[in-house]
Design a protein around this motif. Structure first.
Motif, PDB file in Angstrom:
ATOM      1  N   GLY A 193      59.034  52.321  31.228  1.00 18.66           N
ATOM      2  CA  GLY A 193      59.463  52.200  29.750  1.00 18.66           C
ATOM      3  C   GLY A 193      59.537  50.948  29.934  1.00 18.66           C
ATOM      4  N   GLY A 216      51.709  53.883  32.643  1.00 16.64           N
ATOM      5  CA  GLY A 216      52.264  55.007  33.119  1.00 16.64           C
ATOM      6  C   GLY A 216      51.425  55.778  34.172  1.00 16.64           C
ATOM      7  N   SER A 240      50.554  61.698  28.369  1.00 15.94           N
ATOM      8  CA  SER A 240      51.749  61.207  29.170  1.00 15.94           C
ATOM      9  C   SER A 240      52.487  60.745  29.713  1.00 15.94           C
ATOM     10  N   THR A 269      52.381  52.377  24.344  1.00 20.11           N
ATOM     11  CA  THR A 269      52.433  50.119  25.048  1.00 20.11           C
ATOM     12  C   THR A 269      50.957  49.711  25.002  1.00 20.11           C
ATOM     13  N   ALA A 290      57.486  56.077  34.424  1.00 18.14           N
ATOM     14  CA  ALA A 290      57.544  56.412  33.159  1.00 18.14           C
ATOM     15  C   ALA A 290      59.034  55.830  32.977  1.00 18.14           C
ATOM     16  N   GLY A 300      56.537  50.986  24.502  1.00 16.87           N
ATOM     17  CA  GLY A 300      56.136  52.251  24.995  1.00 16.87           C
ATOM     18  C   GLY A 300      56.951  53.251  26.120  1.00 16.87           C
ATOM     19  N   ALA A 301      56.655  54.655  26.884  1.00 14.62           N
ATOM     20  CA  ALA A 301      57.709  54.986  27.492  1.00 14.62           C
ATOM     21  C   ALA A 301      57.190  54.939  28.729  1.00 14.62           C
ATOM     22  N   GLY A 302      56.082  53.925  29.481  1.00 10.78           N
ATOM     23  CA  GLY A 302      55.444  53.930  30.414  1.00 10.78           C
ATOM     24  C   GLY A 302      55.386  52.921  31.127  1.00 10.78           C
ATOM     25  N   SER A 303      55.886  52.621  32.069  1.00 12.48           N
ATOM     26  CA  SER A 303      56.141  51.283  32.691  1.00 12.48           C
ATOM     27  C   SER A 303      54.299  50.476  33.264  1.00 12.48           C
ATOM     28  N   CYS A 363      50.797  56.302  26.596  1.00 17.57           N
ATOM     29  CA  CYS A 363      52.040  56.107  25.671  1.00 17.57           C
ATOM     30  C   CYS A 363      51.332  55.090  24.784  1.00 17.57           C
TER      31      CYS A 363
END
Length: 95
Positions: free
Chosen positions: A50, A29, A42, A14, A48, A72-75, A12
């Protein structure tokens, strides 16, 4: 890896700056982060959650600390173990 290193996610958008370093793999992510990652993938559904810009992320043992400079969307995780937001230190009472 050393403090000050800027890492990018391959899953993502991030980006983080390393505050406290470790030799373990830092992931976002579900994918390892790198200094030259493209960020066009992705995130894995399990990672996911964030990431939030301006927040610091740490592991339970305090061996790693990251500052998120681009959300971003990923942790974020350390070798598959999710990192948590670092709590702010309470201010002293002024009684």
């Amino acid at each position: 890896m050393k403090p000050g290193t800027r890492l990018k996610s391959a899953a993502c958008s991030t980006e983080v700056v390393v505050i406290k370093a470790t030799e373990k793999a830092i992931e976002c992510g579900g994918v390892p982060m790198a200094e030259n990652a493209s960020g066009d993938g992705s995130p894995n559904a399990a990672f996911a959650g964030g990431s939030v810009m301006g927040k610091r992320y740490v592991d339970a043992d305090g061996t790693v600390e990251l500052l998120c400079v681009k959300p971003g969307a990923g942790s974020l995780a350390l070798e598959g173990v999710p990192l948590v937001l670092k709590e702010a230190k309470p201010l002293p009472a002024s009684d």
